[in-house]
Write an enzyme that holds these catalytic residues in place. Structure first.
Site, PDB file in Angstrom:
ATOM      1  CB  SER A   1      -0.881  -0.022   1.253  1.00 56.05           C
ATOM      2  OG  SER A   1      -1.426   1.245   1.503  1.00 56.05           O
TER       3      SER A   1
HETATM    4  C1  5PA Z   1      -4.372   5.123  -4.890  1.00 57.33           C
HETATM    5  C2  5PA Z   1      -4.982   4.450  -3.700  1.00 57.33           C
HETATM    6  P1  5PA Z   1      -8.274   6.780  -3.862  1.00 57.33           P
HETATM    7  O1  5PA Z   1      -7.983   5.712  -2.864  1.00 57.33           O
HETATM    8  O2  5PA Z   1      -8.381   8.121  -3.297  1.00 57.33           O
HETATM    9  O3  5PA Z   1      -9.450   6.397  -4.728  1.00 57.33           O
HETATM   10  O4  5PA Z   1      -7.005   6.854  -4.807  1.00 57.33           O
HETATM   11  C3  5PA Z   1      -6.682   5.828  -5.692  1.00 57.33           C
HETATM   12  C4  5PA Z   1      -5.196   5.749  -5.847  1.00 57.33           C
HETATM   13  N1  5PA Z   1      -3.292   6.323  -7.144  1.00 57.33           N
HETATM   14  C5  5PA Z   1      -4.631   6.326  -6.957  1.00 57.33           C
HETATM   15  C6  5PA Z   1      -2.457   5.748  -6.276  1.00 57.33           C
HETATM   16  C7  5PA Z   1      -1.016   5.770  -6.561  1.00 57.33           C
HETATM   17  C8  5PA Z   1      -2.968   5.134  -5.105  1.00 57.33           C
HETATM   18  O5  5PA Z   1      -2.102   4.582  -4.239  1.00 57.33           O
HETATM   19  N2  5PA Z   1      -4.165   3.600  -2.924  1.00 57.33           N
HETATM   20  C9  5PA Z   1      -4.636   2.833  -1.817  1.00 57.33           C
HETATM   21  C10 5PA Z   1      -3.396   2.396  -0.996  1.00 57.33           C
HETATM   22  O6  5PA Z   1      -3.567   1.642  -0.029  1.00 57.33           O
HETATM   23  O7  5PA Z   1      -2.293   2.822  -1.341  1.00 57.33           O
HETATM   24  C11 5PA Z   1      -5.802   3.169  -1.122  1.00 57.33           C
HETATM   25  C12 5PA Z   1      -5.762   1.975  -1.917  1.00 57.33           C
END
Ligand code: 5PA
Length: 351
Positions: free
Chosen positions: A94
């Protein structure tokens, strides 16, 4: 709380939203006053429309990305209320968990990461960086994000018994407080539009836990409703993402004390499915090809889990003329580049 009524013919001004946002505690974590907006000249020429990228991969804390904006408000809230320990969750790699750990370290808070994965996993990518910064990692072998909630609650109860004050942040920082980070970003974009002398028809980004889409959709709707925000699903069951976005919009509007006329149908229309390529974390030939295409054309590095899928979707809907020709599009680069080093083998296979 005071309610400001939004009428169809009366767009709530930039300054009203700015004033409302400024009432919430915020810790400065974004390393720049504004992330840059760059024109993608070569890609625009190939596609016959104007494509810009907002470099939220450059928010600057640890590996940057969209989470830093949400954490400014989440950790601002935690600190203002005297919490001393942050507990959050995510997949083993994550981006959100890593950036939360880095922010907590910087602010002198304790931090516990409840990560979904195998205990035997070799530390690579973000998981390796989590270890490098001495995050307290608890790996749980569960299939979904929902299953980590009771684990976090249990840890919080144990800490409370020891006299600590734990603050739980759910997956992706998807709470109304976290969403404020992207309402604030909507203000930033509208200000930059004026400075650059452009007006974006569409803002497009990868959507997953929903906070980025909720914040941008609400913020843009309040201050410049002619621009449409499109979230491209990266593999979560898209109906869950739509519901999450909608619930976050409703609760964030309540928190801000604003009325709006967004509807669930609006979110249905502007949340795009079909670009998950087999689901969250699945990397196919098409995903690697778009990373290669945009990288070789613009020197812009996309990540294989979020931004490459969103860029694939963007290019596809432009080519299929689902978006009108000559549209002006702002693509938000939400970060995540380190996952290239997690998934190096599969990327090599398709390159
Ligand atoms: C993540 C999410 P939202 O969670 O705000 O919809 O954003 C999507 C998103 N781009 C877009 C990147 C690089 C992201 O890491 N990541 C999560 C994580 O745990 O990192 C929430 C799922």
């Amino acid at each position: 709380m005071r309610i400001l009524y939004y009428r169809k013919d009366d767009t709530m001004s930039y300054y009203k939203v700015k004033t409302l946002i400024e009432k919430f505690p915020r810790i400065n974590l974004v390393a720049v006053s504004e992330t840059p907006i760059e024109y993608l000249k070569n890609l625009s020429k190939e596609l016959g429309c104007d494509i810009y990228v907002k470099r939220d991969d450059l928010t600057g804390l640890a590996i940057g990305g969209n989470k830093v904006r949400k954490l400014e408000f989440l950790l601002g809230d935690a600190l203002s209320k005297g919490y001393d320990t942050i507990i959050t969750t995510g997949a083993l790699h994550s981006n959100h968990a890593l950036v939360t750990a880095a922010a907590a370290k910087k602010l002198g808070l304790d931090v516990i990461l409840v990560l979904r994965g195998e205990k035997s996993a070799i530390p690579k990518g973000n998981y390796l960086i989590d270890k490098l910064i001495d995050a307290d990692i608890r790996i749980v072998n569960v299939a979904t994000g929902k299953e980590t909630i009771p684990v976090m609650k249990r840890i919080a109860q144990e800490l409370e018994r020891e006299g600590k004050k734990p603050y739980i942040i759910p997956t992706g920082g998807a709470t109304p407080i976290g969403v404020l980070g992207y309402v604030k970003c909507a203000l930033e974009i509208v200000k930059q539009e004026k400075e650059l002398g452009v007006s974006f028809d569409y803002i497009i980004h990868a959507t997953s836990s929903g906070g980025t889409q909720a914040g941008l959709t609400l913020g843009i709707h309040l201050i410049k409703p002619s621009t449409k925000v499109l979230g491209i699903g990266v593999g979560d069951p898209i109906v869950e993402t739509k519901k999450a976005v909608w619930n976050l919009i409703v609760s964030t509007a309540e928190l801000l004390g604003v009325k709006h006329n967004l509807t669930y149908e609006h979110i249905e229309k502007y949340t795009i499915s079909g670009y998950g390529f087999g689901g969250y974390g699945k990397i196919t030939k098409e995903v690697v090809e778009v990373m290669n295409y945009v990288g070789s054309l613009e020197g812009l590095i996309l990540d294989p889990i979020y931004t490459a899928k969103a860029m694939y979707g963007t290019i596809d809907i432009v080519k299929k003329e689902i978006l009108p020709k000559n549209s002006s599009i702002l693509f938000i680069h939400t970060g995540g580049m380190t996952s290239i080093f997690q998934y190096d083998e599969i990327i090599r296979k398709f390159l």
